[in-house]
Scaffold this motif. Sequence first.
Motif, PDB file in Angstrom:
ATOM      1  N   GLU A  18       7.042  -5.249 -37.862  1.00  0.00           N
ATOM      2  CA  GLU A  18       6.034  -5.531 -38.887  1.00  0.00           C
ATOM      3  C   GLU A  18       6.732  -5.731 -40.242  1.00  0.00           C
ATOM      4  OE1 GLU A  18       2.855  -6.048 -38.245  1.00  0.00           O
ATOM      5  OE2 GLU A  18       3.103  -5.615 -36.110  1.00  0.00           O
TER       6      GLU A  18
ATOM      7  N   SER B 211       2.202   0.506 -39.764  1.00  0.00           N
ATOM      8  CA  SER B 211       1.131   0.415 -40.766  1.00  0.00           C
ATOM      9  C   SER B 211       0.844   1.769 -41.394  1.00  0.00           C
ATOM     10  CB  SER B 211      -0.145  -0.142 -40.126  1.00  0.00           C
ATOM     11  OG  SER B 211       0.049  -1.459 -39.664  1.00  0.00           O
TER      12      SER B 211
ATOM     13  N   GLY C 159       3.461  -1.328 -34.069  1.00  0.00           N
ATOM     14  CA  GLY C 159       2.830  -1.917 -35.233  1.00  0.00           C
ATOM     15  C   GLY C 159       1.871  -0.959 -35.911  1.00  0.00           C
TER      16      GLY C 159
END
Length: 269
Positions: free
Chosen positions: A7, A140, A136
């Motif tokens: 990411e 985040s 991912g």
Amino acid sequence: MKTQIVENIMFSDEKAKTFDSDQIVPELTLSFMVSGKKHLRFSDFDVVGEPGDIALIRKNELIKSIKMSDDEGFSYKSVSIFFTPEMLQDYAKNHNIPTTEKYKGKPYIDLTQSKFIRAYFESFMPYFNQVSKLTGTVASIKSLEALELLMNHHPNLEQMIFDLTEPYKIDLEKYMNKNFTFKIPIKEFARLTGRSLSTFKRDFKKTYNETPEKWLREKRLDEAKYLIVEKKQKPSDVYYHVGFENFSHFSTSFKERFGVNASDILDIS
């Protein structure tokens, strides 16, 4: 491992001396140096990185980076978090933070003394051997955690973090004379000076009576000659500093311009 990205989180592990070819910081970046050595060269100051250093770097900043192992053979390792505009916009909206102010402060903020951010980065260490475990979703969550830490413990950084404005039109001559050694595309010089590519080329012609490509090439070679002749620096140490990607291209261009090899110019000066 070299470089792996999940990411917006990047893990670097460089065992050989590495000259970064990408010399523009596209997003606001929070970085932690794990081991090795690093030399960052900005337009008007240098930073020598050491293990444990933590820094926040402004978006759109031009930087030359040289990474290498340390004297004991430990490879260069680092973890970097890139904060995308979408991520910052969402956070700002949820916390009623303005995003229209232009940040004009320092491009590099040293956060090495922050024990909270240090502890945050230490939680990344297991991922160096198993990057695939960083999903991912976890990336985040970790990115949001970093923003929370920055805002809770360093609220004075708000304007730097949430400057989501686009580059505005600035003095082209001043900017180019200050940043000509950075190897970035002409379209990026245009964007960073607040111009379309066509406007940039038109303004450049008016200012220098030359095309950007030719001016940059000659300006970089003139700087190289100055550093070699006046500062007694080695050609092999100069080429990257003045904006060439490899020594072979630099050597050929130098001889074409001055009629002599860079390594021989001292003999005739």
